[in-house]
Design an enzyme around this catalytic site. Structure first.
Site, PDB file in Angstrom:
ATOM      1  N   GLY B 216       0.823  -1.216   0.000  1.00 48.39           N
ATOM      2  CA  GLY B 216       0.000   0.000   0.000  1.00 48.39           C
ATOM      3  C   GLY B 216       0.853   1.260   0.000  1.00 48.39           C
ATOM      4  N   SER B 217       0.381   2.275   0.678  1.00 48.32           N
ATOM      5  CA  SER B 217       1.018   3.599   0.605  1.00 48.32           C
ATOM      6  C   SER B 217       2.406   3.640   1.216  1.00 48.32           C
ATOM      7  CB  SER B 217       0.143   4.641   1.292  1.00 48.32           C
ATOM      8  OG  SER B 217      -1.105   4.699   0.630  1.00 48.32           O
ATOM      9  N   THR B 218       2.758   2.657   2.043  1.00 49.40           N
ATOM     10  CA  THR B 218       4.126   2.678   2.578  1.00 49.40           C
ATOM     11  C   THR B 218       5.134   2.585   1.446  1.00 49.40           C
ATOM     12  OG1 THR B 218       4.061   0.290   2.932  1.00 49.40           O
ATOM     13  CG2 THR B 218       3.500   1.673   4.818  1.00 49.40           C
TER      14      THR B 218
END
Lengths: 449, 500
Positions: B216-218
């Protein structure tokens, strides 16, 4: 020879005395060396197992020395001129076997020690009783009958015992033994006596098959008889190893007596037929062959023993893991048929090679004794007895290493087992008797008359 | 007769030479192959009959030891902390094999390494056994914090020291109790194994490093690194438009920001606010595939991490985005898989990362761009307590240049001060973080909540990096990652920093 009166057998010529003394000195030296090796191995095995020297090391040394010296003195007294190597090799094998049996099972060790003492007593008794090997020749047919009777004894309904799938045991009350071990010697005497008498007839090719000259087919009777008895043993006693041994014994003696390769060829042809028929007819034979071809089909079941033996040997590697440091209790019958696997684990390739060399030296000594005996009953008997030990050791070691299908016989002198040990000591005594006589005869031809 | 006797001797000699050859085959040439057969348990049995070293945590707690028994197998392995350290220690079973440190440091624990053997030799006449103790980098107190804060939620926690790669904590839920698998009662051990294998969440799979997930956004940190390294993105430019969604070329499906919000700006701002539209646009228009692949691989994707534990999973970034279909002036070439590239930029589509890998991303950012090889072993000690072997830290990857690392550090600190991870702030320490909510593409929507973070004294190299995943949560909003994984990450980080 000069005109002076020939010396009597009781007073041998000085050169015979010299040979005897020299040989006995060598023997004693080698026996002491063997004792040191065996006591050392015993101490190491105990160190490996319990990290302490065995408490009974001094009594152990004492007992060994008593047994070894007793055997030596008996030879010195009653077979002074006999071969010097045989007894030390036997002592080494027996001692090494004992160390490993003691390392596997204390209780068996006590029994094996007793059997060793009995064996050496039998050895001395044989030397005392059989002063001239030709006496045995006189009773060849008796020995033949005894041999066959001993062989078939386990088939008797009451006495015969079925142990571990083979019917080769006989029990008289608390005492049970394997008569097959003694039958070997009786049959070797019979074969030697029978063939030394018939060798002329058997070796003459009078019968023509096409362009081939072969001996009279009627003379094949005994070959067929030996083959038949062997088959009987396979079928009813399920003892493939002994059957193979008897057949080899007869074939070798016959061939050495007659010098005719035809017997060997015919013998192997018969063997092939017998083997094939047994294979098609008997599940226990089929099992042995399929385990031999691929034990990993059923690694936890039928193949377990052979696989574990291979793992034990591989675990030992070149130098072994050390006496007393192996992982035991994994191989069924590790104290009898599979003892070489334990030796291979703890002493490595060096240990197994030492065992091989010991048997090879024993066979070499036996054949040298046979050669020295001229062309007589003694020669054939020595050939037979030597073949018994050499091929029996080969058959079991080949079985353990999957060179041949596994057939359960003991490793002579090394494996645990009273019958085997006592019988083999008698066998060795006979070899020494032949050796002693041939030296005396060669150096003192008159006395041999 | 003499001739036959001589021939017989030759026959016997041949037989024995054949035996000699056979013994050589078995005992020398095939020995290794035979020893290594799986059904050959000799080595194992020997090990179970000899003392085995203990496994001890960095803070001195006994994680595993062997107890002598009067039984066929002389030693029974005991794990006093039950499931607390099982993700690291693994189990050690006679019939089921072994895992974790028990497997990777088996030779040290059994005392079979040269260094340990030499010590045994010098004490030849004394009764010294050669087994070694493994001292872990993992701290028991952090394990407890990780366990308590994650609770009964499927997920994993990894905490690492960015300066030397020491793993300070590694927790995975559901855990397993190694005592049940390591019992010398083989029937009970097999029953326990069957039970654990039947549990759908697979407790024997250490999620922290043996399984991979949508990051995801990590993953936007990696995308940002690609932008910085390819010199197409700086902290000043481009200034991405404030929009609700971005539609990559060659498709009509847009990549939306969470909750339909508008989002955009320069690098620091879009990182703090976690703008999907901006990062997707960055990968397609500024970097293109090659820098993305390079950046992902430089931080450790598509390679097995060199952790000293068995069966580590590889993190994956796609390496093929098709052919160039268009070369717009001033922008990166457009590849036929541009829509996919846009999705990978925000850690979706075919991107998979282990929690360990994401912790290494944070660690690399914290440690001036160098990612050190992760490890759980600190040192090996002999029975007398002397150190036989110490783990030598080594750089696994130079993931970012020091200047780019400084920029990324600044961006991640911005996420805590002004962005989506404000709950990560720890008074007295400088903390950088990045949230993530990886959508699983299910209906109703479900997602993995992520948090990666680093922390340390202001102005010094951060001393702790963490990654937390909470798996398979209901819903998928921008808050999901920060609100679920965030408190866990903060608890572990603050405990590791000693911030009360």
């Amino acid at each position: 020879m000069t005109a002076t009166a020939p010396p009597t057998p009781a007073e041998p010529l000085p050169n015979v005395v010299a040979i005897g003394t020299r040989r006995r000195t060598t023997e004693l030296g080698l026996l002491l060396l063997c004792s040191i090796i065996v006591v050392g191995a015993y101490a190491l095995a105990s160190l490996g197992r319990n990290a302490s020297l065995p408490a009974d090391i001094l009594p152990f040394l004492g007992v060994i020395l008593v047994l070894v010296v007793a055997a030596h003195l008996a030879v010195r007294r009653w077979a002074r001129c006999s071969d010097a190597l045989v007894l030390p090799i036997v002592a080494l094998l027996n001692g090494l076997g004992f160390v490993f049996i003691a390392r596997l099972d204390d209780q068996l060790a006590g029994l094996q020690a007793t059997w060793t003492a009995v064996g050496i007593a039998a050895f001395i008794l044989t030397l005392v009783l059989v002063r001239d090997v030709r006496i045995l020749q006189r009773y060849r047919y008796t020995f033949g009958l005894i041999g066959v009777a001993l062989l078939l004894l386990p088939l008797l309904p009451v006495f015969g015992q079925n142990i571990n799938g083979a019917r080769i045991w006989v029990a008289f009350g608390p005492v049970s033994f394997q008569p097959g071990e003694f039958a070997k010697i009786a049959l070797a005497i019979f074969f030697a006596g029978y063939l030394v008498e018939r060798r002329e007839v058997l070796s003459v090719a009078t019968f023509k098959v096409g362009r081939l000259n072969t001996p009279d087919p009627r003379q094949f009777g005994p070959v067929l008889l030996a083959w038949g008895v062997s088959l009987l043993v396979v079928i009813f006693e399920r003892d493939l190893g002994s059957a193979l041994l008897f057949f080899l014994l007869f074939l070798v003696t016959l061939w050495v007596a007659t010098g005719r390769a035809a017997y060997v060829l015919i013998g192997f042809a018969l063997f092939a037929v017998g083997a094939f028929v047994s294979w098609t007819q008997f599940s226990h034979v089929q099992d042995r062959v399929s385990i031999w071809l691929d034990p990993w089909v059923d690694p936890a079941g039928t193949g377990y023993q052979v696989i574990q033996a291979a793992y034990a040997l591989a675990w030992g590697g070149t130098a072994g893991v050390g006496p007393g440091l192996g992982i035991v209790e994994r191989i069924p019958f590790d104290e009898t048929d599979f003892i070489v696997a334990i030796i291979g684990e703890e002493l490595g390739l060096l240990g197994t090679t030492a065992v091989l060399v010991a048997f090879l030296l024993l066979a070499g000594s036996g054949l040298r004794i046979a050669k020295g005996a001229g062309a007589t009953f003694g020669t054939l008997l020595a050939v037979g007895l030597t073949s018994l030990i050499a091929f029996q050791a080969f058959i079991i070691m080949a079985g353990v290493t999957r060179l041949l299908p596994l057939t359960g016989v003991t490793l002579p002198f090394v494996s645990y087992g009273g019958s085997s040990l006592v019988a083999n000591y008698v066998l060795v005594a006979l070899l020494l008797r032949i050796s002693d006589q041939s030296i005396r005869r060669a150096r003192n031809p008159v006395a041999a008359l | 007769m003499r001739r036959q006797i001589a021939l017989l001797g030759v026959v016997i000699l041949i037989c024995y030479v054949a035996l000699f050859v056979r013994f050589n085959q078995i005992q020398v040439f095939q020995a290794d192959a035979l020893n290594e057969r799986t059904d050959n348990t000799r080595q194992l049995q020997r090990d179970f009959n000899e003392p085995r070293g203990s496994i001890i945590t960095a803070d001195g707690a006994l994680a595993a030891y062997s107890e002598e028994r009067r039984a066929t197998l002389r030693y029974q392995r005991i794990y006093p902390e039950a499931d607390l350290l099982s993700a690291v220690t693994g189990f050690y079973s006679f019939n089921l094999g072994s895992s974790g440190v028990e497997r990777s440091y088996n030779d040290e624990l059994a005392g079979r390494t040269t260094a340990l053997k030499l010590r045994e030799l010098t004490g030849f006449f004394s009764d010294v056994s050669s087994e070694g103790d493994v001292i872990l980098t993992v701290r028991k107190d952090l394990q407890q914090v990780a366990r308590d804060s994650l609770g009964d939620r499927q997920g994993a926690v990894v905490a690492i020291d960015p300066r030397d790669g020491s793993i300070l904590s590694m927790w995975s839920w559901p855990p397993f109790d190694p005592n049940q698998l390591s019992t010398n009662d083989s029937t009970a051990a097999e029953a326990a194994k069957r039970f654990l294998d039947a549990v759908p969440q697979k407790p024997l799979l250490i999620r922290a490093y043996q399984d991979n997930y949508f990051p995801g956004s990590t993953f936007k940190i990696v995308t940002a690194a690609a932008g910085l390294e390819s010199r197409t993105v700086t902290t000043a430019a481009p200034d991405y438009p404030v929009v609700t969604s971005y539609t990559p070329p060659l498709t009509t499906s847009a990549i939306s920001n969470f909750g339909g919000s508008s989002c955009g700006g320069t690098l620091i701002v879009i990182t703090a606010r976690s703008c999907n539209s901006s990062f997707a646009q960055m990968a397609v228009e500024q970097t293109g595939p090659e820098p993305m692949i390079a950046a992902a691989e430089r931080v450790g994707f598509n390679d097995i991490p060199p952790i000293d534990l068995p069966d580590a999973a590889t993190s994956i970034y796609p390496v093929d985005f098709g052919d160039v279909v268009e070369r717009p002036p001033g922008l990166a070439p457009v590849y036929s898989d541009a829509p996919r590239l846009a999705q990978t930029a925000i850690g979706q589509n075919d991107v998979r990362a282990t929690p360990l890998q994401m912790a290494l991303v944070a660690a690399g950012v914290a440690n001036d761009g160098d990612v050190l090889a992760p490890h759980v072993m600190a040192e090996i000690r002999a029975r007398d307590g002397s150190v036989v072997e110490r783990y030598e830290p080594r750089v696994w990857r130079q993931a970012f240049s020091p200047t780019d690392a400084a920029t990324l550090r600044q961006a991640m600190i911005g996420v805590v001060t002004d962005g989506t991870a404000q709950n990560m702030a720890i008074p007295g320490f400088e903390v950088g973080a990045k949230t993530g909510t990886a959508q699983l593409g299910t209906t109703p929507p479900r997602s993995h909540g992520w948090m990666i973070a680093f922390g340390g004294r202001p102005g010094e190299v951060p001393t702790v990096a963490v990654a937390v995943i909470v798996e398979n949560l209901p819903g998928a909003s921008s808050e999901t990652g920060g609100s679920t994984a965030g408190p866990v990450a903060r608890a572990v980080l603050s405990a590791a920093l000693g911030a009360g």
